[in-house]
Scaffold this motif. Structure first.
Motif, mmCIF file in Angstrom:
data_model
loop_
_atom_site.group_PDB
_atom_site.id
_atom_site.type_symbol
_atom_site.label_atom_id
_atom_site.label_comp_id
_atom_site.label_asym_id
_atom_site.label_seq_id
_atom_site.Cartn_x
_atom_site.Cartn_y
_atom_site.Cartn_z
ATOM 1 N N UNK A 47 0.817 -1.212 0.000
ATOM 2 C CA UNK A 47 0.000 0.000 0.000
ATOM 3 C C UNK A 47 0.854 1.267 0.000
ATOM 4 N N UNK A 48 2.125 1.138 0.354
ATOM 5 C CA UNK A 48 3.067 2.265 0.363
ATOM 6 C C UNK A 48 4.359 1.805 -0.311
ATOM 7 N N UNK A 49 4.346 1.691 -1.657
ATOM 8 C CA UNK A 49 5.481 1.094 -2.368
ATOM 9 C C UNK A 49 6.536 2.075 -2.874
ATOM 10 N N UNK A 50 6.417 3.357 -2.547
ATOM 11 C CA UNK A 50 7.285 4.350 -3.184
ATOM 12 C C UNK A 50 8.755 4.226 -2.789
ATOM 13 N N UNK A 51 9.036 3.440 -1.760
ATOM 14 C CA UNK A 51 10.441 3.231 -1.407
ATOM 15 C C UNK A 51 11.215 2.586 -2.550
ATOM 16 N N UNK A 52 10.502 1.891 -3.447
ATOM 17 C CA UNK A 52 11.185 1.283 -4.595
ATOM 18 C C UNK A 52 11.733 2.345 -5.534
ATOM 19 N N UNK A 53 11.234 3.578 -5.419
ATOM 20 C CA UNK A 53 11.680 4.664 -6.287
ATOM 21 C C UNK A 53 12.641 5.619 -5.592
ATOM 22 N N UNK A 54 12.301 6.020 -4.368
ATOM 23 C CA UNK A 54 13.097 7.079 -3.736
ATOM 24 C C UNK A 54 13.995 6.613 -2.592
ATOM 25 N N UNK A 55 14.027 5.313 -2.316
ATOM 26 C CA UNK A 55 14.907 4.822 -1.255
ATOM 27 C C UNK A 55 15.784 3.664 -1.716
ATOM 28 N N UNK A 56 15.187 2.552 -2.087
ATOM 29 C CA UNK A 56 15.959 1.342 -2.356
ATOM 30 C C UNK A 56 17.055 1.519 -3.412
ATOM 31 N N UNK A 57 16.798 2.229 -4.524
ATOM 32 C CA UNK A 57 17.867 2.358 -5.526
ATOM 33 C C UNK A 57 19.084 3.140 -5.031
ATOM 34 N N UNK A 58 18.909 3.899 -3.951
ATOM 35 C CA UNK A 58 19.970 4.793 -3.483
ATOM 36 C C UNK A 58 20.810 4.203 -2.345
ATOM 37 N N UNK A 59 20.438 3.022 -1.860
ATOM 38 C CA UNK A 59 21.122 2.504 -0.665
ATOM 39 C C UNK A 59 21.815 1.165 -0.933
ATOM 40 N N UNK A 60 22.136 0.920 -2.187
ATOM 41 C CA UNK A 60 22.785 -0.349 -2.517
ATOM 42 C C UNK A 60 24.173 -0.443 -1.894
ATOM 43 N N UNK A 61 24.894 0.668 -1.838
ATOM 44 C CA UNK A 61 26.216 0.700 -1.208
ATOM 45 C C UNK A 61 26.068 1.284 0.190
ATOM 46 N N UNK A 62 26.223 0.443 1.189
ATOM 47 C CA UNK A 62 26.040 0.917 2.564
ATOM 48 C C UNK A 62 26.795 0.005 3.525
ATOM 49 N N UNK A 63 27.017 0.535 4.701
ATOM 50 C CA UNK A 63 27.691 -0.243 5.744
ATOM 51 C C UNK A 63 26.694 -0.972 6.624
ATOM 52 N N UNK A 64 25.578 -0.297 6.958
ATOM 53 C CA UNK A 64 24.642 -0.847 7.924
ATOM 54 C C UNK A 64 23.574 -1.735 7.304
ATOM 55 N N UNK A 65 22.680 -2.208 8.159
ATOM 56 C CA UNK A 65 21.575 -3.067 7.749
ATOM 57 C C UNK A 65 20.292 -2.257 7.640
ATOM 58 N N UNK A 66 19.350 -2.778 6.857
ATOM 59 C CA UNK A 66 18.038 -2.141 6.690
ATOM 60 C C UNK A 66 16.954 -3.187 6.915
ATOM 61 N N UNK A 67 16.098 -2.927 7.904
ATOM 62 C CA UNK A 67 14.968 -3.808 8.209
ATOM 63 C C UNK A 67 13.671 -3.056 7.899
ATOM 64 N N UNK A 68 12.673 -3.797 7.486
ATOM 65 C CA UNK A 68 11.380 -3.203 7.164
ATOM 66 C C UNK A 68 10.410 -3.350 8.331
ATOM 67 N N UNK A 69 9.425 -2.443 8.410
ATOM 68 C CA UNK A 69 8.311 -2.635 9.338
ATOM 69 C C UNK A 69 7.007 -2.268 8.626
ATOM 70 N N UNK A 70 5.883 -2.615 9.224
ATOM 71 C CA UNK A 70 4.558 -2.433 8.613
ATOM 72 C C UNK A 70 4.456 -3.228 7.299
ATOM 73 N N UNK A 71 5.044 -4.411 7.276
ATOM 74 C CA UNK A 71 5.145 -5.187 6.036
ATOM 75 C C UNK A 71 3.796 -5.615 5.481
ATOM 76 N N UNK A 72 2.819 -5.837 6.343
ATOM 77 C CA UNK A 72 1.530 -6.365 5.873
ATOM 78 C C UNK A 72 0.472 -5.272 5.698
#
Length: 262
Positions: A158-183
Motif C-alpha cells: 500500500x506504500x510502495x514508493x520506497x522502490x523509487x526514492x529509497x531502495x535504488x539509493x542505498x545499494x552501497x552501505x555499511x549498515x543493515x536495513x529492516x522493514x516494518x509495517x510489512x503487511x
C-alpha cells in the motif's frame, strides 16, 4: 552481522505482541532479535517484556539481541528510558541496540551524539546504534552517510514508493536495513465482494505480503509483531514459498489501490 559490532541478527526481528509465549516460540524457531519500546506504546509491549523475562530464565543472555527504542526526541532524554527498560525486565541486563524511534530529518541529528556516546562507552551494554523512520528522505540520508548501524524503514504494497526514492539509493552501505509495517494494505477475503472482484481472482493472504517485502534485495530483514506462536508459521511459509514474481507484486499493489478507493 552488524559490521564492527560482533552482533549477529536473525532476519526476523520480533517486536510488539500481547502474548508472552510468542517470544520463546520465536527464539525456538531461530529468531534471536527482539525490539521493545522504552517509552511510547509501553502498555502494548507488556507481552514482549514478560516474554523476554521468561526467555532469559532459560537461555544464555548472550544468545539474544535486544533493540530498545526511545521515541522522545530531546537529546537530554536519550538516557533515562534505557535505564528504566533494563530495570523493568528481569534478566535483560543490557540493551544491545539503541534505537532513535520515529526519526525525521529535523529531529534525528540532535539525538545522535548522546546515543553515539552511549555506544562508544558501552553504557547499557550497547554495541550498535539504530533509528526507525517514517521519513524516507531522512532514512536515505542516514543510511548512505552511515549515520546508523541499522535503519528500520516502512514499506508495503500500500506504500510502495520506497522502490523509487529509497531502495535504488542505498545499494552501497555499511549498515543493515529492516522493514516494518510489512503487511499494511492486506485485503481480507471478506472484502472481496465489495470490491467488484471475481471469485476466481487471486486473493493474497498475509503471507503473500511478507513475500512481497522479502523479495526486495535492499532489505536485510523485517520487524514483525506476531500475536500468537501460530502466526510465526506465516513467516516460515513466506520463506518456503519464496519471493513474489514481478507481476504478482504489481497485482498486490493494484489491489491495495482498489481497496483504498484510489
Amino acid at each position: 552481522p552488524l559490521r564492527a559490532t560482533g552482533l549477529s541478527l536473525s532476519p526476523f526481528c520480533v517486536g510488539m505482541t500481547s502474548d508472552p509465549a510468542v517470544i520463546g516460540a520465536a527464539y525456538d524457531a531461530g529468531i534471536n532479535f527482539f525490539f521493545v519500546t522504552c517509552d511510547m506504546h509501553w502498555p502494548l509491549y507488556v507481552g514482549t517484556r514478560l516474554g523476554l523475562a521468561d526467555l532469559f530464565r532459560r537461555v544464555d543472555r548472550d544468545s539474544v539481541v535486544v533493540a530498545g527504542v526511545v521515541y522522545v526526541t530531546q537529546p537530554e532524554f536519550q538516557t533515562m528510558p534505557f535505564e528504566e527498560l533494563i530495570n523493568a525486565v528481569p534478566g535483560l541486563q543490557r540493551i544491545d541496540v539503541l534505537v532513535a524511534g520515529g526519526a525525521y530529518g529535523a529531529n534525528l541529528l540532535p539525538r545522535l551524539p548522546p546515543l553515539r556516546e552511549h555506544v562508544a562507552t558501552g553504557k547499557f551494554g550497547a554495541r550498535a546504534l539504530a533509528a526507525s523512520f517514517h521519513d524516507r528522505v531522512a532514512a536515505r540520508e542516514a543510511i548512505t552517510h552511515d549515520l546508523v548501524d541499522l535503519a528500520y524503514v516502512r514499506f508495503n504494497a500500500a506504500h510502495p514508493k520506497a522502490t523509487l526514492d529509497l531502495f535504488p539509493h542505498i545499494e552501497q552501505r555499511r549498515g543493515l536495513v529492516y522493514n516494518f509495517k510489512s503487511t499494511g494494505g492486506h485485503v481480507s477475503s471478506a472484502r472481496w465482494p465489495t470490491l467488484g472482484l471475481r471469485a476466481d481472482d487471486w486473493c493474497p493472504d498475509v503471507v503473500d505480503h511478507y513475500r512481497y517485502v522479502l523479495s526486495r534485495r535492499a532489505l536485510d530483514g523485517i520487524l514483525c509483531s506476531p500475536e500468537s506462536p501460530a502466526e510465526l508459521d506465516g513467516l516460515a511459509q513466506a520463506l518456503e514459498r519464496g519471493p513474489l514474481t514481478e507481476g504478482d507484486a504489481e497485482y498486490l499493489e493494484n489491489l491495495c489501490l482498489v481497496d483504498s478507493g484510489a
